[in-house]
Scaffold this motif. Sequence first.
Motif, PDB file in Angstrom:
ATOM      1  N   THR A 169       1.077   1.850  -2.658  1.00 33.48           N
ATOM      2  CA  THR A 169       0.903   3.275  -2.934  1.00 33.48           C
ATOM      3  C   THR A 169      -0.567   3.643  -3.063  1.00 33.48           C
ATOM      4  O   THR A 169      -0.971   4.764  -2.723  1.00 33.48           O
ATOM      5  N   THR A 221      -1.546   3.927   0.653  1.00 32.08           N
ATOM      6  CA  THR A 221      -0.668   4.842   1.382  1.00 32.08           C
ATOM      7  C   THR A 221       0.127   5.628   0.347  1.00 32.08           C
ATOM      8  O   THR A 221       1.234   5.233  -0.037  1.00 32.08           O
ATOM      9  N   PRO A 222      -0.417   6.739  -0.155  1.00 29.61           N
ATOM     10  CA  PRO A 222       0.190   7.462  -1.285  1.00 29.61           C
ATOM     11  C   PRO A 222       1.623   7.924  -1.054  1.00 29.61           C
ATOM     12  O   PRO A 222       2.380   8.087  -2.013  1.00 29.61           O
ATOM     13  N   THR A 223       2.014   8.114   0.202  1.00 25.33           N
ATOM     14  CA  THR A 223       3.380   8.576   0.467  1.00 25.33           C
ATOM     15  C   THR A 223       4.406   7.457   0.333  1.00 25.33           C
ATOM     16  O   THR A 223       5.611   7.717   0.341  1.00 25.33           O
ATOM     17  N   LEU A 224       3.948   6.234   0.189  1.00 24.08           N
ATOM     18  CA  LEU A 224       4.839   5.075   0.117  1.00 24.08           C
ATOM     19  C   LEU A 224       4.959   4.619  -1.338  1.00 24.08           C
ATOM     20  O   LEU A 224       4.001   4.110  -1.917  1.00 24.08           O
ATOM     21  N   GLN A 225       6.112   4.775  -1.924  1.00 23.85           N
ATOM     22  CA  GLN A 225       6.291   4.501  -3.354  1.00 23.85           C
ATOM     23  C   GLN A 225       6.708   3.049  -3.603  1.00 23.85           C
ATOM     24  O   GLN A 225       7.785   2.762  -4.138  1.00 23.85           O
ATOM     25  N   GLU A 283      12.735   5.584   3.002  1.00 25.47           N
ATOM     26  CA  GLU A 283      13.010   6.472   4.125  1.00 25.47           C
ATOM     27  C   GLU A 283      12.184   6.098   5.359  1.00 25.47           C
ATOM     28  O   GLU A 283      11.009   5.758   5.265  1.00 25.47           O
TER      29      GLU A 283
END
Length: 710
Positions: free
Chosen positions: A328, A331-335, A498
Motif C-alpha cells: 500500500t 501502490t495506495p489503491t492496493l490494500q 478486485e
Amino acid sequence: MLIPLGLWLGLAKTALVMNALFAAPEDAFRWVALLQWLWWFTSLHFLLAMLAGLAIQRLVLPRRRWTFVPISVAVLILLALMFPMTGDDHTVARTLQVWTITAAGQVSGLVACLWRDIVSIAVVVFALGLVLKFTPARARAGMVLLLQMVVIALCALVGIDLAYQLATGQPTSSRVLLFAALNVKEVAPLIAPEATSFRALAIGGGIFVAAGWAWHHRRLAALPMLAGRQGWGEGVLALALALGILLPAPAHGFLPLLRHTEGTLITLAKTAAPTLAHDIQLSVAAEFVRTGRPRWHSAQMLARQTEATDRKNVVIVMLESMRAVSTTMYTPTLQTTPFMASLASDSLVVEDMTAVIPRTAAAWVAILGGQYPLANEGTQNWARENRKKPRIRSLPSVLRQAGYATSFFTPTDLHFQNDLDVVDIFNFEFIQTEKELARPGAERVTYFGIADEWMVQPILDWTAIQVRAKRPFFTAVMTNVGHHNFETPSTWRKLVFEGVSNPKLDAYYNCLRYIDGVLSTLMEGYRRLGVLKDTIFVFVGDHGQMFDEHGAKQIHNAIYQEGLHVPTLIYAPGMALAPGRVRGPRQQIDVFPTIAELLGLQIEGAELPGQSLLHAVDPERELFYTSSIDWSFLSARHGHRKYVYSFDREPMEVFDLDKDPKELASLRDVDVEELARMKQRMLEWRINAEASMFAYPTDGLDPSAAWLPR
C-alpha cells in the motif's frame, strides 16, 4: 541414434515458443484448457486441415493423390465456417486472411527459434560420426552403446530444461542444473509445488522415447559403417550444417521469442563455464597486491562512540518476498499493507530501495553485514571459510561488543543450504528459529516453517527481559509467510482483491495482508512495553517476487525490478527524524551505515560499499545485482539506465527506468562501447565482491596485519 534427440529437441523448443506467444495452462492435462490453448495457434489450423485432407484422401481416393490439396482446402474452409472471427467482419474470407497472417508470423518465429537447434544437432551428428569413424571395429559395439546412453542423457537434459522454463519462466543454464544436482535435498521442497503431469512428461517422455529407440535399434552396432562417396557426402553435409554455429542467432522482432533463438544444447554448453575476461581477474589481483587488502572489507571493523552517540534500541524486520509495487505504501489503491502504510506517514520511506541478490541469506549479508553478498554457491563456500577465519564483522557483532543484547527471530527452519551458518556468523547472542518457536498446534504454513504469529510473543518476552535489565537491545526479525508457494494459515480468512485474475498473485496479496497484521500486533506489543520512543525500527523487504512479469514466475534467476525493488521505511518516533521520502538509487547495503549514523557511532577499520540513507546520493550512482544462481545473470544501474547481462547467451537488455519503470521495452541501438563498458563494470564488481568476502587479515583486529586473498 540421434533421431529421438532431434525429435524431442524440436518438440521442446516448439512448446517453449508456443508458451512464449501465449502462456499454456498450468496443467496441460486439463484437456479443455489444453485444446483452447492449442486452438489459439492458427498455424495448427492449417496443419489440422492438411492432416485431415491426407487421411480422407487415403481412405476415399487412395489412387488420386492430387485430391489431397482440394480436400485440405475444403476442410480449412469448414473450420473457418465453424469458428469464424468475432466482430463486424466475420466472413469466411476475413477469417482465413487473419489465420494466414498470424500463422505466417508464428511459423517464421518458430523457424527462427529452431535454426540454432538444427545446427546443434548437426554438430552432434558430425562429432559422433567422427567418433564412430575412428573407433576400432572390435570396440564399436561398446561405443555405440555408450553414445546411445549419451543421447538418452541429452534427451533428459532437454526435458529438464523444458520443465524448468515452464515452471519458472526463465532460461536454465548448466550452473542452475549443477546447483540443483548438488543440493537435491534442499531444492526438493521448492520443486514439489511446481510439479505437474505435463512437466513430468516433459522430463520422462524424452528418456522413454530415446530408450525405446535405442532398444528398437539394439543391433545398430552390428551394422557396417557407411563407406565410400555416400558416407563422405553425408559427413560433408553434417559439417556444413555444423559450421552454422559460427553464424549469429537469427534476429526476431518479437521480444518474448528473443531468448529462444539460441539453441538449447548450445546454451547449456555456453553456460558450463562463465565467460570471464582473464584480464579483469588479473586487474583485481593486482589491486589487492597494491593496496594490501580487498576493495571492501570489515573484518577489522570497530564502532567507536562519539559525543553524538545515542544508545537507542534497534529492530530490523526483514520481510519475506515483499516487493514494493505490491504494498500500500507504493501502490495506495492496493490494500495489502494498511498498517505499514499508516506507519509510513510517520516514517522515512525509501522510494527506490533494491536488493542486491534475490535471495534471503544474501539480504542478511547486505543488511546486517553491510557487504555485497554472494550468490548461493558463493555464500555456501564463504560461510564454511568464515568459520575457519572471520572475514567480516556485522552490525549485531559490533553492537554486542558495545554492550547491546542481540537476538534473531524467524519462524523458519534454517537448514536450507547454509542459512543457519550465515546467521551464526553474525554473532547474535540469542537465536530462535522454527525449532525453538514451534509449539503444539503450530501450523507449518510453508515448506520452510510455521506462521509468523508464533514468534511475536517470544520476541516481546525477550524484549521485556532486556527492558527490566535496562540493557539496550538489537533484534533482527525474518518473516516466513509470503514465500513461495504463498500459503496463509488455515485460520486466516482470505480476502478478495478486485481485478486480480492470477490465483498465485491473489494468494500472495493475502500473505502480505497477513504479515501486515502480524507487524501490527508486534508493534502494539512494543508499545505496551514502552520502548517505542527508545527504538529505531527498520522494515525492509529481503527481495521481491515475480508473477509472470517478463515471463518469470520465480525470482532466483531473474533480476528485473519486480524481484529487486523492496519496501523500506525507518520509524524512530523518539528521534528528531522528520517523516518524508528518501530519494535516489538505494540498496540494502545502505542500511548498516544508516543505523550507525542514527546511533552516533563512528565506523573505523572498515571499507563498506553502502551510503547512509540520511544523505542525498548522486543520481548517477551505480548499483549492481546478480541472480541467486551464480554466473547466470548480472545487472547494473547507472542513473536511469538498467542493464541485464546474461553472459552473452542473449543480447544485453537495456532499459530506461525513468520512461519504462516496468522494463517492458529494451532499448535498441545502444552504443556498442557503452555495452562493453557496462559489461566490464559488472564483471569487475562481481569479482571484487567475491574477493572482498573471502579475503581476511592474518591477525584478527590488528590494523597492521597483512591480508590474504582467500
